[in-house]
Every structure is written in C-alpha cells, then in structure tokens.
Scaffold this motif. Structure first.
Motif, PDB file in Angstrom:
ATOM      1  N   ALA A 336       0.598  -1.229  -0.216  1.00 34.64           N
ATOM      2  CA  ALA A 336      -0.032   0.042   0.301  1.00 34.64           C
ATOM      3  C   ALA A 336       0.573   1.167   0.111  1.00 34.64           C
ATOM      4  N   ALA A 337       0.700   1.990  -1.072  1.00 30.70           N
ATOM      5  CA  ALA A 337       1.602   2.793  -1.703  1.00 30.70           C
ATOM      6  C   ALA A 337       1.754   4.382   0.084  1.00 30.70           C
ATOM      7  N   ASP A 338       0.479   4.263  -0.186  1.00 29.19           N
ATOM      8  CA  ASP A 338      -0.079   5.723   1.293  1.00 29.19           C
ATOM      9  C   ASP A 338       0.031   4.878   2.729  1.00 29.19           C
ATOM     10  N   ALA A 339       0.391   3.393   2.948  1.00 26.30           N
ATOM     11  CA  ALA A 339       0.175   3.489   4.392  1.00 26.30           C
ATOM     12  C   ALA A 339       2.115   3.164   4.936  1.00 26.30           C
ATOM     13  N   HIS A 340       0.976   3.701   6.433  1.00 28.10           N
ATOM     14  CA  HIS A 340       2.010   4.505   7.419  1.00 28.10           C
ATOM     15  C   HIS A 340       1.556   3.948   9.310  1.00 28.10           C
ATOM     16  N   PRO A 341       2.839   3.962   9.717  1.00 27.65           N
ATOM     17  CA  PRO A 341       2.797   3.637  11.521  1.00 27.65           C
ATOM     18  C   PRO A 341       1.798   4.626  11.756  1.00 27.65           C
ATOM     19  N   GLU A 342       0.488   4.771  12.054  1.00 26.93           N
ATOM     20  CA  GLU A 342      -0.686   5.612  12.376  1.00 26.93           C
ATOM     21  C   GLU A 342       0.570   5.904  14.189  1.00 26.93           C
ATOM     22  N   GLY A 374       4.636  -0.843  14.016  1.00 30.99           N
ATOM     23  CA  GLY A 374       3.100   0.020  14.153  1.00 30.99           C
ATOM     24  C   GLY A 374       1.978  -0.575  13.397  1.00 30.99           C
ATOM     25  N   PRO A 375       0.925   0.488  14.256  1.00 32.79           N
ATOM     26  CA  PRO A 375      -0.115   0.364  14.111  1.00 32.79           C
ATOM     27  C   PRO A 375      -0.780   1.193  12.626  1.00 32.79           C
ATOM     28  N   TRP A 376      -1.770   0.470  11.568  1.00 34.82           N
ATOM     29  CA  TRP A 376      -2.100   0.790  11.007  1.00 34.82           C
ATOM     30  C   TRP A 376      -3.391   0.682  10.939  1.00 34.82           C
ATOM     31  N   ARG A 377      -4.311   1.153  10.678  1.00 35.34           N
ATOM     32  CA  ARG A 377      -5.660   1.022  10.150  1.00 35.34           C
ATOM     33  C   ARG A 377      -5.905  -0.005  11.077  1.00 35.34           C
ATOM     34  N   GLY A 378      -6.088  -0.627  12.059  1.00 39.66           N
ATOM     35  CA  GLY A 378      -6.493  -1.857  12.894  1.00 39.66           C
ATOM     36  C   GLY A 378      -5.284  -3.126  12.987  1.00 39.66           C
ATOM     37  N   GLY A 379      -4.350  -3.070  11.996  1.00 40.32           N
ATOM     38  CA  GLY A 379      -3.195  -3.456  11.445  1.00 40.32           C
ATOM     39  C   GLY A 379      -1.753  -3.828  11.889  1.00 40.32           C
ATOM     40  N   THR A 380      -1.025  -3.888  11.082  1.00 41.10           N
ATOM     41  CA  THR A 380       0.525  -3.722  11.336  1.00 41.10           C
ATOM     42  C   THR A 380       1.074  -3.309   9.908  1.00 41.10           C
ATOM     43  N   TYR A 449       3.109 -14.163  10.461  1.00 43.64           N
ATOM     44  CA  TYR A 449       2.043 -15.219   9.513  1.00 43.64           C
ATOM     45  C   TYR A 449       1.059 -14.990   9.297  1.00 43.64           C
ATOM     46  N   ASP A 450       0.063 -15.091  10.474  1.00 41.27           N
ATOM     47  CA  ASP A 450      -0.941 -14.855  10.500  1.00 41.27           C
ATOM     48  C   ASP A 450      -1.990 -13.395   9.465  1.00 41.27           C
ATOM     49  N   ALA A 451      -0.493 -12.392   9.803  1.00 41.53           N
ATOM     50  CA  ALA A 451      -1.670 -11.330   9.845  1.00 41.53           C
ATOM     51  C   ALA A 451      -0.908 -11.052   8.392  1.00 41.53           C
ATOM     52  N   VAL A 452       0.092 -11.814   7.888  1.00 46.91           N
ATOM     53  CA  VAL A 452      -0.238 -11.795   6.245  1.00 46.91           C
ATOM     54  C   VAL A 452      -1.149 -12.234   5.879  1.00 46.91           C
ATOM     55  N   ILE A 453      -1.578 -14.049   6.317  1.00 47.97           N
ATOM     56  CA  ILE A 453      -2.887 -14.667   5.906  1.00 47.97           C
ATOM     57  C   ILE A 453      -4.848 -13.417   6.166  1.00 47.97           C
ATOM     58  N   ASP A 454      -4.792 -13.401   7.403  1.00 47.10           N
ATOM     59  CA  ASP A 454      -5.692 -12.347   7.572  1.00 47.10           C
ATOM     60  C   ASP A 454      -5.322 -11.099   7.079  1.00 47.10           C
ATOM     61  N   GLN A 455      -4.519 -11.001   5.921  1.00 48.23           N
ATOM     62  CA  GLN A 455      -4.681  -9.511   5.447  1.00 48.23           C
ATOM     63  C   GLN A 455      -4.607  -8.424   6.230  1.00 48.23           C
ATOM     64  N   SER A 456      -3.974  -8.507   7.644  1.00 50.91           N
ATOM     65  CA  SER A 456      -3.696  -7.059   8.600  1.00 50.91           C
ATOM     66  C   SER A 456      -2.537  -6.673   8.578  1.00 50.91           C
ATOM     67  N   LEU A 457      -2.229  -6.763   7.581  1.00 52.66           N
ATOM     68  CA  LEU A 457      -0.419  -6.283   7.258  1.00 52.66           C
ATOM     69  C   LEU A 457      -0.144  -5.358   6.387  1.00 52.66           C
ATOM     70  N   SER A 458       0.435  -4.325   6.788  1.00 53.18           N
ATOM     71  CA  SER A 458       0.528  -3.327   5.452  1.00 53.18           C
ATOM     72  C   SER A 458       2.101  -2.999   5.453  1.00 53.18           C
ATOM     73  N   HIS A 459       2.337  -3.054   3.744  1.00 51.35           N
ATOM     74  CA  HIS A 459       3.669  -2.732   3.869  1.00 51.35           C
ATOM     75  C   HIS A 459       4.291  -1.709   2.714  1.00 51.35           C
TER      76      HIS A 459
END
Length: 520
Positions: A336-342, A374-380, A449-459
């Motif tokens: 996600a180009a606009d992602a950053h830790p909140e 860092g946290p971002w939109r309910g994920g990391t 691994y779980d965060a990737v599978i659950d799509q709760s991770l961004s980079h």
C-alpha cells in the motif's frame, strides 16, 4: 538405492580402508558424506576402468575406485544404471584421475565412438589432455591404437585408428552443437551455466546408452545452478527414500554448524577440527597434508576455507523453489503506497512509544537490517528503513532513529549474529534491548504469518524484504517454527527484523538501562 548409512567408511571392507595408525599418517574418508544411487545394479564396468588405468601407470585411491564402481554400474540389460554421475569433492583431492580413468575406458574398452570433455577454463581441459596423452604414451598397447593426437586450436583431441574420438571442447553457447556423444564430461561443474548445458548435454540424447559426468568442487553461488539442481535431487532422494532414477551423486563435505545450533551440538561439524578435514577430503594422506591444509584457514578465512577445503557450498535455487512459506501474490497484495504507522501527531511529529524497531543480520555478517513496525488501520504496517552492507553503521543509525521516534522498544535476538551489538546499543540508546526467548521467536514468526494470511499487515514492498521472503523457508523450533534461509547467499535479515519489530509492539519492555549496570 544404497542408503547413505550403508556407504559410510565404517562399512568398508578392511582392504578398502586406508591403514589406521595412531602414530602414523591420517587418511581422509574414502566414502562420501552424501550419496544416492539409482538402484541395485548387477555389474559394473568400474573395475575394468581401474585395471586399465593401472596398466597405463595410474594407480587409483580407494575413493576413486569407489566412484568408478558406482558411477559405471550397469543394469541387467547392460545399460548404465546411472546415465548421470556427479562427483562433488574439494580441490586437489584427485578427481582428475577419475576423469582420466573414465576416458581411457571409454576409448579403449567401452566402444564409445565419441567422448566430449569440457571445463570452465580451457587451460584446465588442456592440462587433462596432457595427462591423458602421457598415460597413453607410456603404455605401448594403447599408443599403437592411436591414429593422431590433434593439437590444432579448435580441434584438440585424440583419434584412434578405428574412428573413436576424444574431443576437448571449450565451454560456450555454441560449443558441442553438431556432435553426437556417447559420454560428455563436465569438469569444473561448479561453474556450469545453462548456455553450456543446452549446447553440450543434448549431444548424448541420440545415443541409446550414453552418460553425462559432472565433476567439481563446492558450489560458489549463482554460477553453480546446474550443480545445485543435481545436489537437490540427491537431497530429495535421501529425504524421501525414493531413489533418483538416473542419478549417482557423491559428495565429500561437512555439515557445518548453523547460526541456530546450541552449544555442544553434535549434529553438525566444526570447521576447525581435524575430523572435518578428513571427512571432506579423501585425498588426505595421499596428496594432501593435515597441517598444511588446516593452515589454509588462516590464509583464506573461515568462509573460503569452509568452501574450498571442507566442501561447504553456496547453491542457488531455481525460481520455482522461491516463495516457499508465503506466496508472492499474497505478499504483493498487501503493498500500500499510502500506508504508514499511525504514530504521528497532526503536526507530523512522531508519537512516542507507538512504534517498535528491530535489528538483524545474517550469520556471515555481510549486511544488517533495521526494521520498524507500527499500528495502521486496525492492523500493522512494517518497513525496512535501513539495509546496508556490514554492521559498523548500525548503532549510530539506531541512535538517530531512536532520538526521532522514541519507540517503545528495540528488539534484537541475543542468540543471533546481531546479539553482539546489544551492549553498544544499550550504551548508545540508554534503554534495555528486548531479546525474545526461543518460544517468543516462534510466536513472532507465527504472528507475522497470520497477519499476512489475515491481510492485517501492510508494507511498501521494499525490494530487500521481498527478496528475503522469496529466499526464506521454515525451520523447526520446538512444536512451532522460525525463519530459516533456503541456502547460503540468501539474506533474510530484513524479514527477521520486521518479524521481530511487529512482535515488539506487544512485548514486555523493561525499564531503561541503569548506567551503573555497564560498570560491572
């Protein structure tokens, strides 16, 4: 298939084993550490090759006779049991004698109409040519069957009166095209590219009973693609118990200690022991000396010594073997180009205590990585702000990041290569570095691994992190798992660092370092 255990030196017949003496010379292991064979054979032409070499004045070691016996085994129909033979042995142990014996048999006994011999450098092939010629010249029965020794550039080889030929081929994209060979020998196969393979290997396809021989030393990285394929087939065969149907693979090497080995590990080998030198070098006691060989460690350093003398290679994997743990599509979809830790105030200044940082480096300490989560939109959200060669820069850069972001913690595995940085980090940052325990390392990998599978991770899809994921695999850690490199030359430090950084968001954090702690 003959099992690895049944082919160790402990199982040799007494007459096949070098003499043992506590006060005499030491001898290298005459049997390979890694061995796979296609199946049970009824006969072998290896003894014929040994006897012919003896007549020509070439006396072979036990290990060289073993290679010829297994590599030249025959099925019930008389065809080769192993149409492909690979011999992986450190330099100066005498693999050239195996080539010479195999060539002499093919020319003078085996009825092979054309043999092609190539090496990465033509001077290597030229040296082999001179040795074979000397053997033939020294045996009148063989010399009288030779029509001509061709020495014209581009046409080097040996031609017999009955038309059989040995041709010395330079390795290139077009070398060997147009020939039809009964046997192709690839010397220096640790440098064997796909161009040479595509030109030379098919020359044997039109012959009913042909062989490809690969001989070389430990892999040296991306240039060793073909040897890596052969070695992987051997390992797959040994792990599954299912023999490779066409390959005989023999490797003299050690199983070097890994970064995750605990103290007192007996499963792996020390590079500084005499036992390791003997295990990897069958020529010790014949043409290699123990003391002189081990002194090369001082000359070359641990990494080169392990590769060149102990057979610890760097073997690349085909593209199909990458992204083994997390699929490439799954990972790319999280970019996600606009992602950053909140973790910033409205004015853009960092909010203290929201993000966590981590540091990691590979065992060879060639690079180091600093990651942040860092946290971002309910994920990391995870990033790799730094990934550079060496490690001398790490503490100063960490100090800069710490002063700006004031993170809740810094995470470094005390038992890993980056653990040596912890005292300097704590001095520079004035905090207690968080070091995960074994179970927490496994937990961090599972959480990532779980965060990737659950799509709760961004980079932001940084290249070092994608490369690390492509080259990573799992290693058992208790009943869970942790990250492991697929092979030497794969740097997964960015992946390990972001995994620890994410884990650090919820890790328990101790109070700042007491300055008096560093006095004692």
């Amino acid at each position: 298939m003959t099992s690895l255990a049944s082919e160790t030196s402990a199982e040799l017949k007494p007459e096949a084993r070098p003499p043992a003496a506590t006060d005499g010379p030491l001898y290298g292991s005459q049997r390979p550490r890694l061995l796979t064979l296609p199946g049970v054979s009824l006969s072998s032409a290896g003894q014929e090759a040994v006897d012919l070499a003896e007549r020509a004045g070439l006396t072979l070691d036990s290990w060289q006779r073993f290679v010829l016996d297994k590599g030249m085994s025959e099925r019930a129909d008389g065809n080769w049991a192993a149409p492909e033979v690979c011999v992986n042995v450190p330099r100066q142990n005498g693999k050239g004698a195996v080539i010479e014996a195999r060539v002499l048999w093919g020319l003078f006994i085996g009825g092979e109409k054309q043999i092609l011999l190539s090496a990465h450098e033509f001077k290597t092939t030229h040296n082999t040519m001179k040795r074979i010629e000397r053997l033939i010249e020294g045996c009148p029965d063989l010399r009288k069957r030779v029509k001509q020794f061709h020495k014209t550039v581009g046409r080097e080889g040996i031609e017999l009166h009955d038309g059989r030929e040995l041709k010395y081929i330079a390795r290139s994209r077009g070398s060997g095209r147009g020939f039809t060979a009964d046997c192709v020998i690839f010397d220096e196969c640790m440098i064997l590219g796909d161009d040479a393979m595509s030109a030379l290997a098919p020359t044997a396809d039109a012959v009913d009973n042909s062989q490809l021989w690969y001989l070389g030393s430990a892999g040296i990285g991306h240039l060793s693609q073909q040897m890596a394929r052969l070695r992987k087939r051997c390992l797959t065969s040994l792990e599954s118990g299912v023999p490779d149907p066409v390959l005989a693979y023999m490797e003299w090497s050690i199983n070097q200690h890994r970064a995750e080995c605990v103290q007192g590990c007996t499963e792996h080998d020390d590079i500084d022991s005499v036992e390791s030198l003997l295990r990897a070098n069958p020529g010790v006691g014949y043409r290699l000396q123990v003391e002189k060989s081990m002194q090369r460690r001082l000359t070359m350093g641990d990494h080169l010594y392990a590769r060149e003398r102990l057979g610890v290679g760097e073997y690349p994997s085909d593209e199909a073997d990458t992204w083994q743990v997390i699929g490439e599509d799954a990972w790319r979809s999280l970019a996600a180009a606009d992602a950053h830790p909140e973790a910033r105030h409205p004015d853009g200044s960092p909010i203290p205590g929201v993000v966590s940082f981590a540091i990691d480096m590979p065992p060879e300490r060639s690079h180091a990585a600093i990651a942040v989560a860092g946290p971002w939109r309910g994920g990391t959200h995870v990033e790799v702000p730094e990934h550079r060669p060496g490690s001398s820069w790490v503490v100063e850069r960490a100090k800069e990041l710490h002063e700006r972001w004031k993170p809740r913690c810094w995470v470094v595995d005390a038992g890993g290569p980056a653990g040596s940085l912890i005292p300097d980090l704590e001095d520079a940052l004035g905090i207690k570095v968080v070091s995960p325990k074994t179970r927490e390392i496994a937990q961090s990998c599972g959480q990532f691994y779980d965060a990737v599978i659950d799509q709760s991770l961004s980079h932001h899809d940084p290249a070092p992190l994608a490369t690390a994921l492509a080259g990573a695999q799992k290693r058992p850690l208790g009943e869970a798992w942790a990250w492991s490199r697929r092979g030497e030359g794969v740097d997964i430090s960015p992946l390990v660092a972001v995994t620890f950084a994410k884990w650090g968001l919820l890790a328990e954090v101790e109070d700042d370092v007491d300055p008096l702690d560093n006095i004692f």
